[in-house]
Every structure is written in structure tokens, then in C-alpha cells.
Design a protein around this motif. Structure first.
Motif, short mmCIF file in Angstrom:
data_model
loop_
_atom_site.label_atom_id
_atom_site.label_comp_id
_atom_site.label_asym_id
_atom_site.label_seq_id
_atom_site.Cartn_x
_atom_site.Cartn_y
_atom_site.Cartn_z
N ILE A 37 37.54 57.25 30.32
CA ILE A 37 38.76 57.20 29.96
C ILE A 37 39.25 58.52 30.31
CG2 ILE A 37 39.91 57.24 27.69
CD1 ILE A 37 37.80 55.52 26.35
N ASP A 38 40.47 58.49 31.05
CA ASP A 38 40.98 59.68 31.60
C ASP A 38 42.64 59.69 31.22
OD1 ASP A 38 42.16 61.70 33.12
OD2 ASP A 38 41.57 60.99 34.96
N THR A 39 42.67 60.82 30.23
CA THR A 39 43.78 60.86 29.60
C THR A 39 44.95 61.70 30.55
OG1 THR A 39 43.23 62.80 28.60
CG2 THR A 39 43.26 60.76 27.24
N GLY A 40 44.31 62.07 31.57
CA GLY A 40 45.42 62.55 32.52
C GLY A 40 45.76 61.46 33.74
N SER A 41 45.43 60.38 33.63
CA SER A 41 45.97 59.33 34.42
C SER A 41 46.75 58.45 33.91
CB SER A 41 44.55 58.52 34.89
OG SER A 41 45.06 57.47 35.61
N PRO A 42 47.82 58.13 34.25
CA PRO A 42 49.06 57.44 33.72
C PRO A 42 48.62 55.81 33.79
CG PRO A 42 49.85 58.15 35.76
CD PRO A 42 48.65 58.81 35.52
N THR A 43 47.81 55.43 34.87
CA THR A 43 47.58 54.01 35.02
C THR A 43 45.86 53.93 35.02
OG1 THR A 43 47.50 54.18 37.58
CG2 THR A 43 49.39 53.70 36.38
N THR A 44 45.62 52.52 34.91
CA THR A 44 44.11 52.22 34.89
C THR A 44 43.92 51.72 36.39
OG1 THR A 44 44.10 51.44 32.70
CG2 THR A 44 42.67 50.52 34.08
N ILE A 45 42.65 52.27 36.86
CA ILE A 45 42.61 51.97 38.60
C ILE A 45 41.34 51.49 38.57
CG2 ILE A 45 42.22 52.69 40.72
CD1 ILE A 45 44.56 54.84 39.96
N LEU A 46 40.95 50.28 39.03
CA LEU A 46 39.84 49.61 39.44
C LEU A 46 38.89 50.57 40.71
CD1 LEU A 46 38.03 47.59 38.45
CD2 LEU A 46 38.55 46.11 40.35
N GLY A 47 37.76 51.12 40.18
CA GLY A 47 37.08 51.63 41.18
C GLY A 47 36.53 51.06 42.37
N TRP A 48 36.54 51.47 43.75
CA TRP A 48 36.43 51.15 44.89
C TRP A 48 34.90 50.52 44.75
CZ3 TRP A 48 38.59 48.85 48.63
CH2 TRP A 48 38.15 48.57 49.87
N GLY A 49 34.11 51.08 44.38
CA GLY A 49 32.64 50.65 44.15
C GLY A 49 32.67 49.43 43.15
N ASP A 50 33.45 49.27 42.31
CA ASP A 50 33.68 48.12 41.45
C ASP A 50 34.18 46.73 42.34
OD1 ASP A 50 31.96 48.93 39.28
OD2 ASP A 50 34.06 50.04 38.45
N VAL A 51 34.96 47.08 43.14
CA VAL A 51 35.64 46.16 43.75
C VAL A 51 34.74 45.46 44.89
CG1 VAL A 51 37.30 45.75 45.85
CG2 VAL A 51 38.06 47.17 43.95
N GLN A 52 33.86 46.55 45.42
CA GLN A 52 32.75 46.11 46.43
C GLN A 52 31.88 45.17 45.77
OE1 GLN A 52 32.10 49.70 48.18
NE2 GLN A 52 33.05 49.05 50.00
N ARG A 53 31.27 45.69 44.29
CA ARG A 53 30.22 45.23 43.90
C ARG A 53 30.58 43.49 43.14
NH1 ARG A 53 29.46 44.80 38.72
NH2 ARG A 53 30.92 46.26 38.03
N MET A 54 31.92 43.41 42.66
CA MET A 54 32.28 42.34 42.29
C MET A 54 32.74 41.36 43.53
SD MET A 54 34.66 43.02 38.77
CE MET A 54 35.54 44.16 39.31
N THR A 113 36.10 53.32 38.03
CA THR A 113 37.16 52.91 37.48
C THR A 113 37.73 53.73 36.56
OG1 THR A 113 36.22 50.56 37.86
CG2 THR A 113 37.68 50.90 35.92
N ILE A 114 38.71 53.91 36.25
CA ILE A 114 39.54 54.86 35.40
C ILE A 114 40.41 54.08 34.39
CG2 ILE A 114 41.37 56.78 35.15
CD1 ILE A 114 38.80 57.60 36.43
N LEU A 115 40.24 54.33 33.10
CA LEU A 115 41.19 53.82 32.05
C LEU A 115 42.13 54.83 31.69
CD1 LEU A 115 38.46 52.11 29.83
CD2 LEU A 115 39.79 51.02 31.50
N GLY A 116 43.37 54.33 32.23
CA GLY A 116 44.28 55.53 31.83
C GLY A 116 45.24 55.33 30.37
N ILE A 117 46.12 56.23 30.37
CA ILE A 117 47.01 56.23 29.38
C ILE A 117 47.74 54.77 28.97
CG2 ILE A 117 49.15 57.12 28.36
CD1 ILE A 117 47.00 59.10 28.36
N ASP A 118 48.05 54.01 30.12
CA ASP A 118 48.36 52.65 29.76
C ASP A 118 47.38 51.82 29.07
OD1 ASP A 118 46.71 52.59 31.98
OD2 ASP A 118 47.87 51.11 33.15
N PHE A 119 46.21 51.93 29.25
CA PHE A 119 45.22 51.16 28.49
C PHE A 119 45.25 51.71 26.86
CE2 PHE A 119 41.02 51.65 26.81
CZ PHE A 119 40.39 50.29 26.77
#
Length: 142
Positions: A37-54, A113-119
Motif C-alpha cells: 500500500i503506497d500512499t505516494g502512488s496515485p495509481t495501482t500498478i501490477l508488478g512485473w514479477g506478478d505479470v510473469q508469475r500469472m 504490485t503497488i496499491l495506490g490512492i485510487d485503491f
């Protein structure tokens, strides 16, 4: 309702970590991700490692919307496109938000993976983080 958030040592410091289930119908994506959970990020972004793992394929990547845009995140440069109607599920609560999905890692170590303020806004969450006591939670009235 209170949702517990783990406080773990990650990337040189204590971070609020939450496991969420991510689901999308088009493109067909489903999986569990450990996210920060990153309150400095305005958006949620899926991590590259998770993209590859899924194992999100190039065919699935073509179904993402918008032009590729370059994002500088945590010292890494990545190109992302948008997954417009992602469902993020925590317990029984489902949050529908657009999620940025990396389509290419350009340089640096890709972030998780980052959960941003939008989340936080979409879930109507209050966020509590007390790193000294390793205590953290999300609170909602739903």
C-alpha cells in the motif's frame, strides 16, 4: 470493518503489505498478489514479477487499453497499459478500478504490485500504519 494489513521488511524498510486477489474477464486474468500500500502512488500498478508469475501472454496484453506510457516507479522505468475493469478482492470486499499493467521493463529492478490512492478511494478505506509497533489496517464502513 477492519482489514488487517501485514507490516513486513521489504526493499530496505518496513512496508504495509496486503494480499489481494486480482481478476479480469477481458483479458482473462486471475491470481493472488502480495502488494504494497503506497500512499505516494496515485495509481495501482501490477508488478512485473506478478505479470510473469500469472503468465499473462502477449495475446492478453494486446487486449489492454490505451497507448503504452512510460512510468518511473521506484527507480525502474517501465511501460504500462491499462486493465480497465480489474476486480481486486480482499475478503468479501470487491473494488473495481483500472490497473496499470507493465508491458515492458526498460531498466532497473521492477517494483512489486503497488496499491495506490485510487485503491483507497474506490474502497472508501481509511488507512492506519504504525511502523514502530508493526501495526497496520484498512478500515471501511461497508
Amino acid at each position: 470493518m477492519r482489514i488487517p494489513v501485514r507490516v513486513e521488511f521489504f526493499a530496505g524498510g518496513l512496508r504495509p503489505m496486503l494480499t489481494v486477489c486480482i481478476k479480469s474477464e477481458s483479458p482473462k486474468i486471475f491470481g493472488f498478489v502480495n502488494s504494497i500500500i503506497d500512499t505516494g502512488s496515485p495509481t495501482t500498478i501490477l508488478g512485473w514479477g506478478d505479470v510473469q508469475r500469472m503468465r499473462i501472454s502477449q495475446l492478453q496484453m494486446q487486449k489492454l487499453i490505451g497507448a503504452e506510457r512510460e512510468v518511473n516507479l521506484g527507480g525502474a522505468n517501465i511501460k504500462t497499459r491499462q486493465l480497465p475493469e480489474a476486480e481486486l478482492k480482499i475478503g468479501e470486499k470487491i473494488i473495481k478500478i483500472p490497473v496499470q499493467v507493465p508491458v515492458k521493463s526498460l531498466s532497473g529492478t521492477p517494483p512489486p504490485t503497488i496499491l495506490g490512492i485510487d485503491f483507497l478511494i474506490a474502497g472508501k478505506f481509511k488507512f492506519f500504519f504504525y511502523p514502530e509497533k508493526k501495526e497496520s489496517y484498512l478500515e471501511t464502513e461497508d
